[in-house]
Motif scaffolding. Structure first.
Motif, short mmCIF file in Angstrom:
data_model
loop_
_atom_site.label_atom_id
_atom_site.label_comp_id
_atom_site.label_asym_id
_atom_site.label_seq_id
_atom_site.Cartn_x
_atom_site.Cartn_y
_atom_site.Cartn_z
N LEU B 442 0.81 -1.22 0.00
CA LEU B 442 0.00 0.00 0.00
C LEU B 442 0.85 1.27 0.00
N GLY B 443 2.13 1.11 0.09
CA GLY B 443 2.98 2.28 0.06
C GLY B 443 3.48 2.66 1.44
N PRO B 444 4.59 3.39 1.48
CA PRO B 444 5.20 3.77 2.75
C PRO B 444 4.22 4.53 3.65
N GLY B 445 4.22 4.14 4.90
CA GLY B 445 3.36 4.82 5.87
C GLY B 445 1.92 4.39 5.86
N VAL B 454 -0.76 -6.00 12.21
CA VAL B 454 -2.05 -5.61 11.63
C VAL B 454 -3.10 -5.57 12.74
N GLY B 455 -3.09 -6.61 13.57
CA GLY B 455 -3.95 -6.62 14.76
C GLY B 455 -5.40 -6.33 14.45
N PHE B 456 -5.92 -5.30 15.09
CA PHE B 456 -7.33 -4.97 14.92
C PHE B 456 -7.51 -3.73 14.02
N GLN B 457 -6.50 -3.48 13.20
CA GLN B 457 -6.58 -2.30 12.33
C GLN B 457 -6.97 -2.68 10.90
N PHE B 458 -7.31 -1.65 10.14
CA PHE B 458 -7.65 -1.80 8.71
C PHE B 458 -6.73 -0.89 7.90
N TYR B 459 -6.20 -1.42 6.83
CA TYR B 459 -5.36 -0.63 5.92
C TYR B 459 -5.90 -0.81 4.52
N ARG B 460 -6.09 0.28 3.81
CA ARG B 460 -6.61 0.13 2.45
C ARG B 460 -6.10 1.24 1.53
N GLY B 461 -6.18 0.97 0.25
CA GLY B 461 -5.76 1.96 -0.73
C GLY B 461 -5.34 1.26 -2.01
N PRO B 462 -4.88 2.04 -3.01
CA PRO B 462 -4.42 1.44 -4.26
C PRO B 462 -3.12 0.67 -4.01
#
Lengths: 265, 689
Positions: B442-445, B454-462
Motif C-alpha cells: 500500500l505504500g510507505p506509511g 495488523v492486529g485490529f486495524q484496517f489498511y486500504r488503498g491502491p
C-alpha cells in the motif's frame, strides 16, 4: 418486575406438585468439628469443618449443563456456561457473581444473585426426557420467590417452570427445584431468577437424561408464557453465536502486565 | 471431635494436602510439623514481612492489604484482608523463614470470600545460577462453615542456604478483596535441583521434569494438587463425559475425540500431579481443534533467547538441490525477520529440520508436552503450527537447521547450518509479529511493515504495483469482530472500504492472511462486495444435542439445514448492493473461525471471485466456551458444527483456495510476494470495465 410477580403467583398456585424429584446426590462426605455444644461446659463451637469435592458434584457425570456446579467458572471469559444479568432486561452477558466455600451446596464455587438478578445455564438436549434439578438458598427464606424455567433454543418447544419442592427451605436453608420434562429437540437452557428481597445462592444444577422406565411425565406441566420465554431465548442466542472476541481492555492490560513481568515473582 | 474430622478428611483429600486440624471449638491448630506458620497475628510485621521485588512496578508499591482483628479468624485473633489490583498486575507477597539446607516444602493457606491466585515462591540471587521457582496452589476441598477454604501447593524444592527469599504471593482476582489466614510451610517431598538441558528429548530432567527453554522444570510446580484416589475416577468420568457430550462437530468427534478419551482414561492411574494434569491437557490437544486449548503456568515460562523472525509454509525452489522437499509437509521458509535478535535469519531462508525432523513433523510430536499447541481442525493444515514454530524451537528444541539464502546473489547455501538452541545468546526483547505477509503493497506509511502488527486495524488503498488506470485496490485486515454492531468499528470499516472500492477500483485484493476470526456478522459483512444475498449455512453450534455426531450423509445434512434454519442461527452472505462486475481476489493463509466463514461465504459463487493461498483455512466452523480451574489452569473447548445449504458438516474442512499458490523462496529473495503477485496477475485479466 412484572415477570417476577407473574411467577410468584404461578408458583404459589403450584402447591407441592413436584413430581419425580431427582435423587439428591451428595457432594462428598462432610462432618464437623463441632461438639454437641452448649451444655456441661462444652466449648461454644465456632465453626464446622467439611470436606468438599473441589470438582463439584462429579457424581452427576451425565450432566447436560456445561458447568452446573460453577466449579469451572472463568475469570475473564466472555463465553462461559452461565450468563448473568441484573434484570430481565438482559442488557448484559456477564459472568455470574461468584460465591465460594461453605455457602455453596456442593464443591467450592457457586453463584450469588442479588435481588432481580437472573442467570442462564447453557446445556444440550437429549433423546430422553430430562431430569432437572437445581438448588437455591434464598436469604429471605422464600423458595417461591425463586423462579426456575427450563427452556429450549427452539421457539416451538415450550418453556417449563420448574417448581420448588416446598414453599419453605429445608432446615439447611436450601430449596430444591426439580422436575421431569419431556425430551427436547434443541439446545437446553436453565433460567433462574431471584425474585426475592435478599441474596440468593444457586448451586448444583443438574440436567440428566431420564433413565429407562422413568419416562412417565407429570401431568399439568406449567408452561411459562412465551412473553417470558422469548426474551430469554433471544438472550441465549446472542450469547452463543459463534465468535472470537478480542480481549477486552481489562484483559489486555492484565495480559500485558503478565507478559512483561516475571510470572513467578 | 478433632479425630472425627481428620479421619473423614482422609477419605477424600489427597494425603499430602493434609495440614493442620481443628479443635473441638472449631479453632485451627497448625500442623505441628510445619517449619513456618504465619497467622498474621502479633508476630506479623506488615512492613518487615511484606516482600517487595526490586523490579516492582511503582503502581504496585502501595500496600494493598490490612491486618484484621476478629474472632472469625481461624485462631480467633487475626487474618489479612487483601485487595490487589490484579488487572494492573499487582500482587502482595509475604515472607516466610525456612531453615538452611536443601529441602522441599508444601504450603497451605486458608482463604475466604473473593477469589485468589496463590503460590509459594522461592527466589535466588542471580549469581547462584538457580532460577526462581513457584508452586501454584489449589483447593484441597476442606472448607469451614464460616467460609474458609484450604488451598495447598505441591512440593516446592528450596535451597535454604542460597535463597534470597521464600514467600507467598497472592493475587486477589475480584473487586471485593479476599481474606487470607494461616500460611503453613510443611516439609514434604525431597529436594530437586533444576539443571540445564538440551531440549525436550534430553533425559537429564527425569520423569518428574520437562525441559523447557533449556532448563529442567519440575512439572508439579505448574499444576494443582493431584485429585485424591477417592475422587480421581469420578473426576476423570466427569471430564470424559464433558467432552463426550459437548465437544466438536462431525469430523472432530469421529476422528479426534476417541483419542482424547483414551488419554483421559490413562490418567486414572496417575500417581503424581504432573502426569495427571499434563495428561488432561494433552487430551484437549488431541481434540485437534483450532478453538480448543488449555492454558497454565507452564505455558508462561519466560523465554531465554530470541528468534526474531517468522516462518511460514512455502516452496523452497532455490534449495531443492541441498534438501529435497518432504513428501508430506510443505517447505518452511522465513517470511520476514525483525531488526535484532534474528540469529542470522532473513527472508527466504529455509528451516529444514528441528531435532533432525521436518519442522512440522517435529512440532506435531510435541503434543505430549506442548501446552501452547495450536492446530487447525483440517488435518492437512499446518499454518498455525508453523506460525508458532519460532516459539516452539526456543521452548523445546535441541537444535535446528537452516539453509541460508542470499538476496544479493539470489542463491542458497549448498548445505544447511545447524544451530544449538542452548547456544543462542540471551535476549528477551520483543519479536516481530507473524502475519504471513512477507511484504505490504500500500505504500510507505500506509501499512504496518515496521512490525507486521495488523492486529485490529484496517489498511486500504491502491496497490503500488498497479497503475492508476488499473486502479487495483487492497484491504489488509485480520479481524472480523463485528460484535453484532452493523455500524461498529469492524463492520463500518468493511462497508467504507467496499464503498470506496465500488467508487474507485477496477479490481480488489482482500488480504486476510492472518485471519483471527471474530463474529459472524463481520464474516457476513465481508462478503457484501461480491455477491447477492443467500442463506448458506446454519449453525448447530454450540452442540444442541448431547454427543451429537452430526449428519452421516449429505441428505441428512440437508434435512438438518432445513430443520434448523431459523432467523437466529444462520449465515446469510452478500448484499443487494454488491458489485457483480468487480473482480475480487481473497488472500488466505492462516485463517480460522469467522475467518473460515468469510471465505466460505464467497467461495464458488462467481468467476469474479477467487481465493488465493497455500492451503485451506482451519475449518474451525464452531463456537467455543471458556473455563478456569485453580492454580492458573484454564481451558477453552469448541462445540458444535456448521451445516451448509448442501448438507455438508463443515468442521474440519477448511475452505480451499481456488488458486493454490505457495510463496516461492526465489520470490522472497527478489522482494516479491508470490501470492499477492498471483492475485494481481489474475485481477489484471478481469478488470472491471
Amino acid at each position: 418486575m412484572k415477570y417476577a410477580l407473574f411467577l410468584i403467583a404461578a408458583l404459589a398456585a403450584c402447591g407441592d406438585e413436584a413430581i419425580n424429584p431427582v435423587a439428591l446426590t451428595g457432594s462428598g462426605g462432610s462432618t464437623a468439628a463441632s461438639g454437641a455444644g452448649g451444655s456441661g461446659g462444652a466449648p461454644v463451637v465456632k465453626r464446622r469443618v467439611e470436606q468438599r469435592n473441589p470438582f463439584g458434584n462429579v457424581a452427576a457425570i451425565d450432566n447436560l449443563l456445561w458447568d452446573g456446579d460453577f466449579e469451572w467458572r472463568a475469570t475473564f471469559a466472555s463465553q462461559y456456561g452461565w450468563y448473568a444479568s441484573p434484570s430481565t432486561q438482559f442488557y448484559e452477558l456477564g459472568l455470574p457473581p461468584l460465591e465460594m466455600g461453605a455457602r455453596c451446596r456442593s464443591g467450592i464455587k457457586c453463584a450469588r444473585l442479588d435481588p432481580q438478578w437472573v442467570i442462564l445455564g447453557l446445556g444440550v438436549a437429549s433423546q430422553h426426557s430430562l431430569n432437572v434439578s437445581v438448588w437455591a438458598k434464598p436469604e429471605d427464606g422464600m423458595c417461591n420467590a425463586v423462579f426456575v424455567i427450563l427452556l429450549s433454543q427452539s421457539n416451538s418447544e415450550s418453556a417449563v417452570e420448574v417448581p420448588a419442592e416446598s414453599d419453605a427451605p429445608a432446615a439447611d436453608g436450601w430449596c430444591h427445584f426439580a422436575l421431569l420434562v419431556p425430551a427436547r429437540d434443541s439446545a437446553t437452557y436453565l433460567f433462574v431468577q431471584n425474585g426475592g428481597s435478599g441474596q440468593l445462592i444457586v448451586d448444583d444444577a443438574v440436567i440428566t437424561p431420564a433413565v429407562e422406565g422413568q419416562d412417565v411425565l407429570p401431568a399439568g406441566l406449567r408452561i411459562a408464557p412465551e412473553s417470558v420465554a422469548a426474551p430469554i431465548r433471544a438472550w441465549a442466542r446472542a450469547a452463543t453465536r459463534p465468535r472470537i472476541e478480542p480481549p477486552n481492555e481489562e484483559r489486555l492490560r492484565f495480559e500485558e502486565r503478565m507478559r512483561t513481568r516475571k510470572w513467578t515473582r | 471431635m478433632l479425630r472425627v474430622s481428620v479421619t473423614l478428611a482422609l477419605v477424600l483429600v489427597t494425603p499430602q494436602a493434609l495440614a493442620g486440624s481443628f479443635d473441638e471449638a472449631g479453632d485451627y491448630l497448625p500442623d505441628p510439623t510445619a517449619i513456618a506458620t504465619v497467622d498474621f497475628g502479633s508476630d506479623f510485621d506488615p512492613e518487615e514481612d511484606r516482600y517487595v521485588p526490586a523490579d516492582l512496578d511503582p503502581v504496585c508499591e502501595p500496600v494493598s492489604f490490612q491486618v484484621v482483628e476478629g474472632t472469625d479468624a481461624l485462631d480467633r485473633e487475626h487474618y489479612l484482608h487483601v485487595q490487589t489490583d490484579a488487572l494492573a498486575g499487582c500482587a502482595e507477597r509475604f515472607l516466610v523463614t525456612v531453615p538452611p539446607g536443601k529441602s522441599s516444602y508444601r504450603a497451605t493457606l486458608w482463604v475466604r470470600h473473593g477469589s485468589v491466585d496463590a503460590q509459594l515462591t522461592v527466589v535466588y540471587p542471580e549469581e547462584s545460577g538457580l532460577e526462581t521457582l513457584a508452586a501454584k496452589m489449589g483447593p484441597t476441598g476442606r472448607t469451614t462453615s464460616d467460609g474458609w477454604i484450604e488451598l495447598a501447593s505441591n512440593e516446592l524444592p528450596v535451597d535454604g542456604d542460597l535463597a534470597d527469599a521464600v514467600y507467598l504471593r497472592v493475587y486477589d482476582l475480584d473487586s471485593v478483596g479476599s481474606d487470607i489466614d494461616t500460611l503453613e510451610i510443611i516439609p514434604a517431598g525431597s529436594y530437586w535441583e533444576a539443571q540445564s538441558c538440551a531440549g525436550v528429548t534430553d533425559p537429564v530432567c527425569g520423569e518428574a521434569g520437562i525441559c523447557v527453554h533449556n532448563r529442567c522444570r519440575l512439572g508439579r510446580l505448574y499444576v494443582p494438587p493431584l485429585p485424591g484416589d477417592d475422587i480421581k475416577n469420578d473426576v476423570v468420568d466427569a471430564m470424559q463425559s464433558l467432552i463426550q457430550n459437548f465437544f466438536g462437530g462431525r469430523k472432530t468427534r469421529l476422528s479426534d475425540l476417541p483419542k482424547a478419551l483414551d488419554v483421559l482414561e490413562s490418567i486414572r492411574g496417575a500417581s503424581d500431579p504432573w502426569t495427571f494434569w499434563n495428561g488432561w491437557a494433552r487430551s484437549f490437544r488431541l481434540l485437534h481443534d483450532w478453538h480448543t486449548e488449555v492454558g497454565g503456568p507452564i505455558h508462561g515460562i519466560e523465554r531465554r533467547a530470541r528468534l526474531n523472525a517468522c516462518f511460514f509454509e512455502g516452496d523452497a525452489d532455490l534449495s531443492q538441490h541441498a534438501w529435497p522437499s518432504h513428501p508430506q509437509y510443505k517447505d518452511v521458509l522465513v517470511s520476514h525477520a525483525g531488526v535484532e535478535g534474528t540469529q542470522g535469519l532473513a527472508a527466504g531462508d529455509r528451516l529444514v529440520a528441528v531435532d533432525g525432523k521436518h519442522p512440522i513433523a517435529w512440532a506435531l510430536s510435541l503434543n505430549t508436552v506442548n501446552w501452547d499447541h495450536w492446530q487447525a481442525n483440517d488435518d492437512g493444515v499446518y499454518a498455525e503450527l508453523t506460525e508458532r514454530m519460532r516459539s516452539l524451537i526456543l521452548e523445546f528444541a535441541t537444535s535446528y537447521s537452516v539453509i541460508h539464502c542470499h538476496a544479493a546473489t539470489l542463491n542458497c547455501d549448498p548445505a544447511p547450518t545447524t544451530y544449538k538452541v542452548a547456544d543462542l545468546p540471551s535476549g528477551t526483547g520483543n519479536q516481530v509479529r507473524c502475519d504471513n505477509r512477507p511484504f505490504y503493497h500500500l505504500g510507505p506509511g500506509l501499512d504496518p511493515s515496521a512490525n507486521h502488527n495488523v492486529g485490529f486495524q484496517f489498511y486500504r488503498g491502491p496497490v503500488i504495483e498497479a497503475t492508476p488506470e488499473e486502479a487495483i485496490y487492497a484491504l489488509v485486515w485480520d479481524t472480523l469482530y463485528g460484535g453484532g454492531e452493523p455500524s461498529g468499528f469492524v463492520n463500518q470499516n468493511l462497508k467504507d472500504a467496499f464503498a470506496d472500492f465500488k467508487a474507485n477500483a477496477r479490481g480488489v485484493i482482500l488480504d486476510h492472511r492472518a485471519g483471527s476470526g471474530g463474529t459472524l456478522d463481520g464474516a457476513e459483512t465481508a462478503t457484501e462486495l461480491v455477491r447477492p444475498p443467500q442463506l448458506v449455512a446454519v449453525f448447530m453450534s454450540p452442540i444442541p444435542f448431547a454427543a451429537f455426531d452430526g449428519p452421516a450423509t449429505l441428505a441428512e445434512g440437508v434435512d438438518l439445514f432445513q430443520a434448523f434454519k431459523t432467523p437466529y442461527n444462520t449465515m446469510t452472505v452478500g448484499s443487494t448492493q454488491y458489485d457483480p462486475a468487480m473482480p475480487v481476489a481473497v488472500l488466505i493463509h492462516r485463517d480460522g473461525s469467522a475467518s473460515d466463514f468469510f471465505p466460505f461465504g464467497v467461495k464458488g459463487y462467481s468467476d469474479k471471485v477467487k481465493i488465493f493461498g497455500p492451503a485451506p483455512t482451519a475449518g474451525a466452523f464452531s463456537t467455543y466456551f471458556q473455563f478456569r480451574y485453580w492454580g492458573g489452569l484454564s481451558w477453552r473447548m469448541a462445540s458444535g458444527d456448521t451445516i451448509s445449504f448442501d448438507g455438508r458438516a463443515l468442521i474440519g474442512n477448511g475452505v480451499a483456495p481456488d488458486i493454490v499458490v505457495l510463496q516461492k523462496q526465489s520470490d522472497l529473495l527478489a522482494g516479491k510476494d508470490t501470492i499477492h503477485e498471483a492475485a494481481l496477475a489474475w485481477l489484471r485479466t478481469e478488470l472491471k470495465p
